[in-house]
Design an enzyme around this catalytic site. Structure first.
Site, PDB file in Angstrom:
ATOM      1  CG  ASP A   1       1.464   7.646   6.534  1.00 53.26           C
ATOM      2  OD1 ASP A   1       1.080   7.144   7.202  1.00 53.26           O
ATOM      3  OD2 ASP A   1       1.265   8.074   5.888  1.00 53.26           O
TER       4      ASP A   1
ATOM      5  CG  HIS B   1       1.316  16.718   5.761  1.00 51.59           C
ATOM      6  ND1 HIS B   1       0.046  17.648   5.120  1.00 51.59           N
ATOM      7  CD2 HIS B   1       0.130  15.766   5.697  1.00 51.59           C
ATOM      8  CE1 HIS B   1      -0.799  17.119   5.155  1.00 51.59           C
ATOM      9  NE2 HIS B   1      -0.249  15.786   5.830  1.00 51.59           N
TER      10      HIS B   1
HETATM   11  N1  CMC Z   1      12.211  12.796   1.174  1.00 50.35           N
HETATM   12  C1  CMC Z   1      12.963  13.649   0.565  1.00 50.35           C
HETATM   13  N2  CMC Z   1      12.816  15.554  -0.167  1.00 50.35           N
HETATM   14  C2  CMC Z   1      11.214  15.854   0.024  1.00 50.35           C
HETATM   15  C3  CMC Z   1      10.578  14.596   1.062  1.00 50.35           C
HETATM   16  C4  CMC Z   1      10.702  13.532   1.221  1.00 50.35           C
HETATM   17  N3  CMC Z   1       9.858  12.353   1.785  1.00 50.35           N
HETATM   18  N4  CMC Z   1       9.317  15.384   0.658  1.00 50.35           N
HETATM   19  C5  CMC Z   1       9.801  16.652   0.624  1.00 50.35           C
HETATM   20  N5  CMC Z   1      10.879  16.403   0.116  1.00 50.35           N
HETATM   21  C6  CMC Z   1      11.062  17.698  -0.945  1.00 50.35           C
HETATM   22  C7  CMC Z   1      10.968  17.180  -2.604  1.00 50.35           C
HETATM   23  O1  CMC Z   1      11.851  16.488  -3.650  1.00 50.35           O
HETATM   24  C8  CMC Z   1      10.897  19.051  -3.131  1.00 50.35           C
HETATM   25  O2  CMC Z   1      12.147  19.333  -2.834  1.00 50.35           O
HETATM   26  P1  CMC Z   1      12.460  20.515  -4.730  1.00 50.35           P
HETATM   27  O3  CMC Z   1      12.151  21.523  -3.551  1.00 50.35           O
HETATM   28  O4  CMC Z   1      14.111  20.103  -4.357  1.00 50.35           O
HETATM   29  O5  CMC Z   1      12.014  19.635  -5.345  1.00 50.35           O
HETATM   30  C9  CMC Z   1      10.038  19.336  -2.107  1.00 50.35           C
HETATM   31  O6  CMC Z   1      10.495  18.856  -0.802  1.00 50.35           O
HETATM   32  C10 CMC Z   1       8.959  19.961  -1.742  1.00 50.35           C
HETATM   33  O7  CMC Z   1       8.172  18.189  -2.012  1.00 50.35           O
HETATM   34  P2  CMC Z   1       6.597  18.531  -2.567  1.00 50.35           P
HETATM   35  O8  CMC Z   1       6.376  17.255  -2.848  1.00 50.35           O
HETATM   36  O9  CMC Z   1       6.664  19.500  -3.642  1.00 50.35           O
HETATM   37  O10 CMC Z   1       6.045  18.226  -1.495  1.00 50.35           O
HETATM   38  P3  CMC Z   1       4.207  17.925  -1.694  1.00 50.35           P
HETATM   39  O11 CMC Z   1       3.591  18.806  -0.584  1.00 50.35           O
HETATM   40  O12 CMC Z   1       4.091  18.035  -3.245  1.00 50.35           O
HETATM   41  O13 CMC Z   1       4.065  16.593  -0.886  1.00 50.35           O
HETATM   42  C11 CMC Z   1       4.406  14.260   0.690  1.00 50.35           C
HETATM   43  C12 CMC Z   1       3.849  15.821   0.560  1.00 50.35           C
HETATM   44  C13 CMC Z   1       4.149  14.139   1.339  1.00 50.35           C
HETATM   45  C14 CMC Z   1       3.743  14.045  -0.931  1.00 50.35           C
HETATM   46  C15 CMC Z   1       5.861  14.321   0.176  1.00 50.35           C
HETATM   47  O14 CMC Z   1       6.447  14.799   1.153  1.00 50.35           O
HETATM   48  C16 CMC Z   1       6.452  13.112   0.272  1.00 50.35           C
HETATM   49  O15 CMC Z   1       6.289  12.363  -0.620  1.00 50.35           O
HETATM   50  N6  CMC Z   1       6.556  12.247   1.203  1.00 50.35           N
HETATM   51  C17 CMC Z   1       6.972  10.826   1.210  1.00 50.35           C
HETATM   52  C18 CMC Z   1       5.316  10.180   1.664  1.00 50.35           C
HETATM   53  C19 CMC Z   1       4.793  10.730   2.538  1.00 50.35           C
HETATM   54  O16 CMC Z   1       5.535  10.240   3.573  1.00 50.35           O
HETATM   55  N7  CMC Z   1       3.676  10.161   2.221  1.00 50.35           N
HETATM   56  C20 CMC Z   1       2.687  10.277   3.348  1.00 50.35           C
HETATM   57  C21 CMC Z   1       2.062  11.609   3.826  1.00 50.35           C
HETATM   58  S1  CMC Z   1       1.080  12.451   5.548  1.00 50.35           S
HETATM   59  C22 CMC Z   1      -0.265  10.437   4.927  1.00 50.35           C
HETATM   60  C23 CMC Z   1      -0.917  10.885   4.414  1.00 50.35           C
HETATM   61  O17 CMC Z   1      -1.847  12.489   4.559  1.00 50.35           O
HETATM   62  O18 CMC Z   1      -1.170   9.819   3.264  1.00 50.35           O
END
Ligand code: CMC
Length: 425
Positions: free
Chosen positions: A359, A302
């Site tokens: 989720d 998140h």
């Molecule tokens: N599985 C594996 N690696 C992950 C995941 C995951 N679910 N989420 C983040 N990472 C890694 C990502 O690859 C990155 O690694 P590195 O630093 O080595 O490049 C690091 O963690 C930071 O990720 P980010 O994409 O920069 O983080 P963000 O804050 O931009 O994204 C997120 C947040 C929720 C989009 C992301 O964690 C994600 O894609 N999660 C899976 C999708 C998901 O469950 N979304 C629902 C969110 S909660 C409900 C809502 O409010 O929508």
């Protein structure tokens, strides 16, 4: 007195006000930065940018706190009704008995959709994704109620709150080829929705109170989450003076994405895939960690929560209880628990503060209730609706709101001359 901080840039020193929120959150107001220094701030994806001041929802991502209008989510999840929460978010205070009765009556009374709108449902392809149907029918509400073009009245707010559940249930009925079920005036918001989803004409139908309570809980837990992608979209679209209904249709579009609300559908698909591959969840953990794979553990991570998502905590417990009460043994729940346990002890996930989000367990509950996977994100939208409305209202009633219009740092070509086609190599 507003505190200030000094910023020195290329020899110019300016004072920037420090804004302190009611929970001691601190922000630097950079509103005058470009005018005084010629600089803008660069913050792709807005990870460090406050786009507004808001009274609606407080989140402390480090401590795992979520409160609507000051009330902790854990308390609301136990005791409140969804209509109370919708009232609270939109009006700022909990309703008294009379106010709630009046609000609930209106939500029931305005549940029907215009008969002409029903024809839309005949025109979508049979396998249309219900989120596409929901976004387009909500957009279409602004053609049936054109007075929403002006500042929306309470009636316009009630209309959308009342009708979205009907649109959602109709889109489901259409997708399975069953006749549409009309709302009934003596049922609560939750029960009306359940009946419109699952009743079949000419057959007796009673709402199972266990299912009703689960829907209540799920809607409440999704009702608001401050400046997330879809809510920011609603505010941004509304800031151009676009009407409430079309702003919310845009929010539904943003919610559909797999990194946002669309993740709930993807979680169940992922758990199903793991189940089919002999429950080899460790393989998926490795895939999520691999730098060469784009695969992510859906329902994990998140932008704001860096400790735990309080909604996921409530849902994990509730999912187990619900399955128990309904006498369902879902192998996907065991896979989810195993994935969680392995991930929470794995360096990759620990270093990046990746925890189950809302989720991760919600889909297990939707499945148990009988809601099909492609309707999960619609359920999220149904819950989030009062939050979107509250934010739209707040944005519109703030006299300081201007059209949302970020800037950019241009990195393309500098000026060059057009070359006619016959002179291009
Ligand atoms: N599985 C594996 N690696 C992950 C995941 C995951 N679910 N989420 C983040 N990472 C890694 C990502 O690859 C990155 O690694 P590195 O630093 O080595 O490049 C690091 O963690 C930071 O990720 P980010 O994409 O920069 O983080 P963000 O804050 O931009 O994204 C997120 C947040 C929720 C989009 C992301 O964690 C994600 O894609 N999660 C899976 C999708 C998901 O469950 N979304 C629902 C969110 S909660 C409900 C809502 O409010 O929508």
């Amino acid at each position: 007195m507003t505190k200030k901080t000094k910023l020195t840039l290329e020899g110019t020193t300016i004072d920037l006000p420090i804004i302190v929120g009611s929970e001691e959150e601190k922000a630097i107001d950079i509103g005058s930065l470009r005018k005084e220094t010629g600089h803008i701030t660069l913050d792709p994806s807005y990870a460090n940018t406050g786009s507004c001041k808001s009274d609606i929802t407080f989140i402390d991502g480090e401590k795992g706190i979520l409160r609507y209008r000051g009330y902790p989510i854990e308390e609301l999840a136990k005791k409140a009704r969804f209509s109370e929460i919708a009232y609270l978010l939109i009006n700022g205070e909990l309703p008294n008995n009379n106010e709630l009765a009046d609000f609930s009556n209106q939500l029931t009374y305005h549940s029907l959709i215009h008969e002409d709108m029903k024809k839309f449902f005949d025109s979508y392809p049979m396998n249309a994704h219900p989120m596409g149907v929901l976004a387009s029918t909500v957009a279409a509400l602004s053609t049936f109620y054109p007075d929403v073009q002006q500042e929306p009245s309470n009636l316009n707010i009630i209309r959308i709150l009342a009708k979205v559940k009907t649109l959602a249930a109709f889109s489901y009925k259409k997708s399975i080829g069953q006749p549409l079920i009309y709302p009934m005036n003596d049922l609560s918001y939750e029960d009306n929705f359940i009946r419109m989803m699952f009743a079949v004409p000419a057959e007796e139908f009673t709402v199972n109170p266990v299912v009703s309570d689960a829907i209540r809980l799920l809607l409440i837990l999704h009702a608001d989450h401050e400046q997330n992608c879809s809510t920011s979209t609603v505010r941004m679209v509304g800031s151009s003076n676009a009407n409430l209904y079309i702003s919310i249709a845009a929010g539904i579009g943003a919610l559909w994405g797999s990194l946002h609300g669309g993740a709930n559908q993807r979680v169940i698909e992922m758990l199903g895939m793991i189940h089919k591959s002999d429950n080899d969840y460790k393989k998926y953990i490795e895939k999520a960690k691999s730098k060469t794979s784009k695969f992510r553990l859906m329902g994990f991570g998140h932008r704001v929560y860096k400790n735990f998502d309080p909604r996921a905590k409530v849902l994990k417990e509730s999912a187990a209880k619900l399955l128990d009460k309904l006498g369902i043994d879902d192998p996907l729940l065991d896979i989810a628990r195993n994935l969680e346990e392995v991930a929470l002890n794995d360096e990759f996930f620990i270093e990046r503060n990746l925890y189950p989000n809302v989720d991760f367990y919600s889909g297990i509950m939707y499945r148990a209730i009988g809601i099909p996977t492609n309707m999960f994100t619609v359920m999220f939208a149904l819950g989030r609706l009062p939050g979107w409305i509250a934010h739209w209202n707040e944005m519109k009633s703030d006299s300081k709101t201007r059209i949302y219009r970020p800037r950019q740092v241009y990195t393309g070509h500098t000026k060059r001359s057009f070359v006619p086609m016959d002179k291009r190599s």
